[in-house]
Design a protein around this motif. Structure first.
Motif, PDB file in Angstrom:
ATOM      1  N   GLU A 158     -46.997  30.099  34.305  1.00  0.00           N
ATOM      2  CA  GLU A 158     -47.519  30.682  35.536  1.00  0.00           C
ATOM      3  C   GLU A 158     -46.509  31.578  36.243  1.00  0.00           C
ATOM      4  N   ASN A 159     -45.907  32.478  35.469  1.00  0.00           N
ATOM      5  CA  ASN A 159     -45.060  33.535  36.007  1.00  0.00           C
ATOM      6  C   ASN A 159     -45.159  34.734  35.075  1.00  0.00           C
ATOM      7  N   MET A 160     -44.702  35.871  35.519  1.00  0.00           N
ATOM      8  CA  MET A 160     -44.895  37.105  34.756  1.00  0.00           C
ATOM      9  C   MET A 160     -44.070  37.134  33.470  1.00  0.00           C
ATOM     10  N   ASP A 161     -42.911  36.499  33.468  1.00  0.00           N
ATOM     11  CA  ASP A 161     -42.128  36.425  32.226  1.00  0.00           C
ATOM     12  C   ASP A 161     -42.877  35.624  31.169  1.00  0.00           C
ATOM     13  N   ALA A 162     -43.466  34.516  31.587  1.00  0.00           N
ATOM     14  CA  ALA A 162     -44.240  33.690  30.650  1.00  0.00           C
ATOM     15  C   ALA A 162     -45.472  34.450  30.160  1.00  0.00           C
ATOM     16  N   LEU A 163     -46.111  35.206  31.047  1.00  0.00           N
ATOM     17  CA  LEU A 163     -47.270  35.995  30.642  1.00  0.00           C
ATOM     18  C   LEU A 163     -46.864  37.004  29.573  1.00  0.00           C
ATOM     19  N   TRP A 164     -45.777  37.724  29.810  1.00  0.00           N
ATOM     20  CA  TRP A 164     -45.277  38.685  28.822  1.00  0.00           C
ATOM     21  C   TRP A 164     -45.005  37.986  27.487  1.00  0.00           C
ATOM     22  N   ASP A 165     -44.305  36.865  27.540  1.00  0.00           N
ATOM     23  CA  ASP A 165     -43.958  36.144  26.308  1.00  0.00           C
ATOM     24  C   ASP A 165     -45.196  35.764  25.505  1.00  0.00           C
ATOM     25  N   LEU A 166     -46.261  35.359  26.185  1.00  0.00           N
ATOM     26  CA  LEU A 166     -47.469  34.922  25.481  1.00  0.00           C
ATOM     27  C   LEU A 166     -48.337  36.094  25.005  1.00  0.00           C
ATOM     28  N   LEU A 167     -48.304  37.214  25.717  1.00  0.00           N
ATOM     29  CA  LEU A 167     -49.178  38.329  25.347  1.00  0.00           C
ATOM     30  C   LEU A 167     -48.516  39.347  24.425  1.00  0.00           C
ATOM     31  N   HIS A 168     -47.202  39.485  24.507  1.00  0.00           N
ATOM     32  CA  HIS A 168     -46.492  40.442  23.662  1.00  0.00           C
ATOM     33  C   HIS A 168     -46.708  40.080  22.187  1.00  0.00           C
ATOM     34  N   CYS A 169     -47.232  41.020  21.450  1.00  0.00           N
ATOM     35  CA  CYS A 169     -47.522  40.848  20.004  1.00  0.00           C
ATOM     36  C   CYS A 169     -48.619  39.823  19.733  1.00  0.00           C
ATOM     37  N   ALA A 170     -49.442  39.516  20.732  1.00  0.00           N
ATOM     38  CA  ALA A 170     -50.480  38.489  20.556  1.00  0.00           C
ATOM     39  C   ALA A 170     -51.790  39.053  20.019  1.00  0.00           C
ATOM     40  N   LEU A 228     -46.423  45.933  35.931  1.00  0.00           N
ATOM     41  CA  LEU A 228     -45.271  46.185  35.060  1.00  0.00           C
ATOM     42  C   LEU A 228     -45.457  45.510  33.702  1.00  0.00           C
ATOM     43  N   VAL A 229     -45.953  44.280  33.707  1.00  0.00           N
ATOM     44  CA  VAL A 229     -46.223  43.580  32.445  1.00  0.00           C
ATOM     45  C   VAL A 229     -47.257  44.353  31.635  1.00  0.00           C
ATOM     46  N   LEU A 230     -48.319  44.794  32.301  1.00  0.00           N
ATOM     47  CA  LEU A 230     -49.368  45.532  31.606  1.00  0.00           C
ATOM     48  C   LEU A 230     -48.834  46.859  31.070  1.00  0.00           C
ATOM     49  N   ALA A 231     -47.998  47.542  31.836  1.00  0.00           N
ATOM     50  CA  ALA A 231     -47.403  48.801  31.370  1.00  0.00           C
ATOM     51  C   ALA A 231     -46.535  48.555  30.141  1.00  0.00           C
ATOM     52  N   ASP A 232     -45.783  47.460  30.145  1.00  0.00           N
ATOM     53  CA  ASP A 232     -44.960  47.109  28.984  1.00  0.00           C
ATOM     54  C   ASP A 232     -45.830  46.802  27.767  1.00  0.00           C
ATOM     55  N   LEU A 233     -46.951  46.108  27.975  1.00  0.00           N
ATOM     56  CA  LEU A 233     -47.864  45.832  26.866  1.00  0.00           C
ATOM     57  C   LEU A 233     -48.418  47.126  26.289  1.00  0.00           C
ATOM     58  N   ASN A 234     -48.687  48.087  27.163  1.00  0.00           N
ATOM     59  CA  ASN A 234     -49.161  49.384  26.715  1.00  0.00           C
ATOM     60  C   ASN A 234     -48.089  50.081  25.886  1.00  0.00           C
ATOM     61  N   GLU A 235     -46.874  50.107  26.403  1.00  0.00           N
ATOM     62  CA  GLU A 235     -45.788  50.812  25.739  1.00  0.00           C
ATOM     63  C   GLU A 235     -45.351  50.127  24.447  1.00  0.00           C
ATOM     64  N   GLU A 236     -45.202  48.817  24.478  1.00  0.00           N
ATOM     65  CA  GLU A 236     -44.672  48.074  23.334  1.00  0.00           C
ATOM     66  C   GLU A 236     -45.714  47.762  22.275  1.00  0.00           C
ATOM     67  N   ASP A 237     -46.945  47.460  22.694  1.00  0.00           N
ATOM     68  CA  ASP A 237     -47.958  46.959  21.762  1.00  0.00           C
ATOM     69  C   ASP A 237     -49.170  47.862  21.639  1.00  0.00           C
ATOM     70  N   GLY A 238     -49.207  48.948  22.396  1.00  0.00           N
ATOM     71  CA  GLY A 238     -50.337  49.859  22.319  1.00  0.00           C
ATOM     72  C   GLY A 238     -51.613  49.345  22.967  1.00  0.00           C
ATOM     73  N   VAL A 239     -51.502  48.323  23.810  1.00  0.00           N
ATOM     74  CA  VAL A 239     -52.665  47.801  24.528  1.00  0.00           C
ATOM     75  C   VAL A 239     -53.090  48.857  25.557  1.00  0.00           C
ATOM     76  N   ILE A 240     -54.360  49.173  25.582  1.00  0.00           N
ATOM     77  CA  ILE A 240     -54.896  50.152  26.528  1.00  0.00           C
ATOM     78  C   ILE A 240     -55.198  49.428  27.844  1.00  0.00           C
ATOM     79  N   ILE A 241     -54.699  49.995  28.933  1.00  0.00           N
ATOM     80  CA  ILE A 241     -54.916  49.416  30.256  1.00  0.00           C
ATOM     81  C   ILE A 241     -55.806  50.379  31.043  1.00  0.00           C
TER      82      ILE A 241
END
Length: 89
Positions: free
Chosen positions: A33-45, A73-86
């Motif tokens: 339940e924090n943004m670092d944990a969210l990034w860890d779980l969604l990055h490359c998921a 910021l997490v969503l922008a990183d997901l876009n940049e790192e994983d190509g997730v469209i936001i």
């Protein structure tokens, strides 16, 4: 294509945001339940093309602006790192 919808019009607290994110992304019980944990779980998921739609960004309560900025910021990183469209709708 996978589509996830974050509806910020239903969020009224920081805890409520994390509960909503847990539901939207089917996060495990151990989600921190924090943004670092969210990034860890969604990055490359995501194994396939993914879009995350964010509704109600303009209706967020003033006291939640900080946490929503960190979510963006997490969503922008997901876009940049994983190509997730936001999409902000």
């Amino acid at each position: 294509m996978m589509i996830f919808t974050i509806d910020l019009t239903t969020v009224h607290s920081s805890l409520g945001l994390h509960e909503h994110l847990k539901e939207v992304f089917s996060l495990p019980d151990y989600y921190g339940e924090n943004m670092d944990a969210l990034w860890d779980l969604l990055h490359c998921a995501f194994d396939e093309a993914t879009t995350i739609e964010v509704h109600g960004i303009d209706s967020v309560r003033k006291e939640l602006k900080g946490i929503i900025s960190r979510l963006q910021l997490v969503l922008a990183d997901l876009n940049e790192e994983d190509g997730v469209i936001i999409d902000y709708l």
